[in-house]
Enzyme design. Structure first.
Site, PDB file in Angstrom:
ATOM      1  N   GLY A 136      16.115  11.128 -12.647  1.00 36.46           N
ATOM      2  CA  GLY A 136      17.466  10.831 -12.193  1.00 36.46           C
ATOM      3  C   GLY A 136      18.182   9.876 -13.125  1.00 36.46           C
ATOM      4  N   ASN A 146      14.640   5.871 -16.236  1.00 36.61           N
ATOM      5  CA  ASN A 146      14.410   7.302 -16.087  1.00 36.61           C
ATOM      6  C   ASN A 146      13.020   7.639 -16.652  1.00 36.61           C
ATOM      7  OD1 ASN A 146      14.530   9.921 -17.909  1.00 36.61           O
ATOM      8  ND2 ASN A 146      15.780  10.288 -16.106  1.00 36.61           N
ATOM      9  N   ASP A 147      12.286   8.508 -15.970  1.00 35.88           N
ATOM     10  CA  ASP A 147      10.900   8.785 -16.352  1.00 35.88           C
ATOM     11  C   ASP A 147      10.761   9.380 -17.754  1.00 35.88           C
ATOM     12  OD1 ASP A 147      12.076  11.128 -15.553  1.00 35.88           O
ATOM     13  OD2 ASP A 147      10.507  11.707 -14.137  1.00 35.88           O
ATOM     14  N   GLY A 205      11.355  19.266 -13.350  1.00 32.82           N
ATOM     15  CA  GLY A 205      12.729  19.384 -13.850  1.00 32.82           C
ATOM     16  C   GLY A 205      12.683  19.552 -15.360  1.00 32.82           C
ATOM     17  N   GLU A 254      20.548  13.971 -19.562  1.00 32.57           N
ATOM     18  CA  GLU A 254      20.372  14.873 -18.404  1.00 32.57           C
ATOM     19  C   GLU A 254      20.460  16.327 -18.879  1.00 32.57           C
ATOM     20  OE1 GLU A 254      19.381  14.504 -15.315  1.00 32.57           O
ATOM     21  OE2 GLU A 254      19.054  12.370 -15.634  1.00 32.57           O
ATOM     22  N   HIS A 287      20.578  19.402 -16.660  1.00 37.45           N
ATOM     23  CA  HIS A 287      21.824  19.718 -15.942  1.00 37.45           C
ATOM     24  C   HIS A 287      22.956  20.057 -16.893  1.00 37.45           C
ATOM     25  CE1 HIS A 287      19.977  18.914 -12.112  1.00 37.45           C
ATOM     26  NE2 HIS A 287      19.401  17.868 -12.689  1.00 37.45           N
TER      27      HIS A 287
END
Ligand SMILES: [Zn+2]
Length: 400
Positions: A150, A188-189, A217, A238, A241
């Protein structure tokens, strides 16, 4: 609050010496003075403090250049510990590591439910279990790093938005810090994983590289000029996305046709159920592991699903190469287990879609996945704090 100048300068010198030891160990005090430009007395004082904290130790005696042999200093891998946590929809996964991010113990615990409170409770429990397993005193815990999917504002330690967990604006750093009694850092991972690649993995000595993760993801970590790039608001990368088909399937983020709707575990499972409905695939594929077994056994429909995922991933990566022209792209995450069923079509797709003249110089490396990697990555957040200049740190905190 801003620190006094004297204290800040002392901290900058301490970080400088610590970094010199990390990069040049084993190293003598005389050489440290030479490299840092600090006086011998300052070096003696700083190294005594660092030995006291357990961060460095007197490792061995060096070669004598006539006279007494100098004592050499190095990072003390066993002097301090950190905990890395990865939070998924179902688990808090933790690893206890030393200063070199070597995993000493690991533990995972299932979340009771999807609430924030349950997640915090579970993570606190994992930190406690790992501390006990490692047999360490609480003051030996340098900090806790937490990585999760995220958009994360790292400096504030706030999770802005996680489509996977369905959370918005959660002050995770403060919530967790209050409970574990050690500094907590959140990011964020994929960024945490990228840091580990930069410091200990295939990214060592590579100034410009990208880490792409596939699995639950699709993520991206960006290293530019040797630094992790996070964007102005912490949301850079991201990749999952980015839209590659505006008419494509609906995505958890609320849009349509994101890369993740083709190249993630849930997307693969959706394609499986479609194939079963159409009668192209026999029933009994419950997980991606089952899908992989089918592909290995020669199931045409299973191989077609991976080919589609690989093709779309290739389009996304071709766009990344065109945008960044990186030296290296590391592909990592649980999804790499699919191997050539996904990566052969991916390579063909990259070759087809990248701007001519750009692809030749970018090396693509597929990581061998291990289950500790996420948590070990999160632990490197603590290391990053330890080794980065306090000046830089202050500026980030000041602007946050
Ligand atoms: Zn999306």
């Amino acid at each position: 609050m801003r620190k006094g100048n004297k204290e800040l300068i002392r901290e900058i010198n301490r970080t400088l010496v610590l970094n010199l030891i990390k990069n040049h160990a084993p190293i003598s005090r005389i050489d440290l003075a030479g490299l840092s430009g600090l006086s011998a007395a300052s070096i003696t004082g700083i190294t005594a403090k660092l030995i006291d904290c357990g961060l460095i130790f007197e490792k061995e005696e060096g070669d004598s250049r006539g006279g007494r042999k100098p004592i050499l200093l190095a990072l003390n891998p066993h002097g301090s510990f950190m905990v890395g946590l990865k939070l998924t929809e179902q688990y808090a996964i933790g690893a206890l590591t030393d200063l070199q991010a070597t995993v000493i113990a690991n533990h995972r615990s299932r979340l009771k439910n999807r609430s924030i409170e349950a997640a915090i409770d579970t993570m606190v429990g994992v930190v406690k279990t790992l501390s006990d397993q490692g047999g360490m005193e609480s003051e030996e815990l340098l900090g806790v790093g937490l990585g999760l999917a995220g958009i994360v504002h790292g400096a504030q330690g706030i999770l802005r938005h996680s489509p996977i967990l369905g959370w918005r604006d959660v002050p995770l750093k403060n919530m967790l810090q209050d409970r574990v009694g050690a500094p907590v850092y959140v990011d964020n991972d994929v960024n945490t994983l990228t840091l580990t690649e930069l410091w200990f993995g295939a990214g060592q000595g590579v100034d410009n590289f990208l880490t792409v993760t596939i699995g639950r993801g699709v993520g991206l970590g960006i290293v530019i000029n040797g630094q992790l790039y996070q964007g102005a608001y912490g949301g850079a990368g991201e990749f999952g996305h980015t839209v590659i088909d505006p008419e494509g399937p609906p995505c958890a983020c609320g849009k349509q046709g994101c890369l993740e709707t083709y190249t993630s575990d849930p997307a693969l499972m959706l394609m499986v159920s479609d194939a079963i409905t159409r009668g192209e695939m026999e029933e009994g594929v419950e997980t991606v592991a089952d899908l992989l077994t089918r592909a290995d056994e020669g199931d045409v429909a299973a191989r077609k699903i991976y080919a589609k995922a690989g093709e779309m991933l290739g389009i996304g990566i071709a766009n990344l190469i065109t945008l960044f022209s990186p030296q290296l792209i590391i592909i990592s995450g649980e999804g790499v287990r699919a191997g050539d069923w996904i990566f052969e079509p991916m390579r063909a797709s990259i070759a087809r879609h990248v701007m001519p003249g750009l692809a030749e110089d970018t090396k693509i490396r597929i990581d061998v996945w291990d289950d500790d990697a996420w948590a070990r990555g999160a632990a490197s957040l603590v290391l990053k704090k330890l080794f980065e200049s306090p000046m830089h740190r202050e500026m980030i905190e000041f602007s946050a």
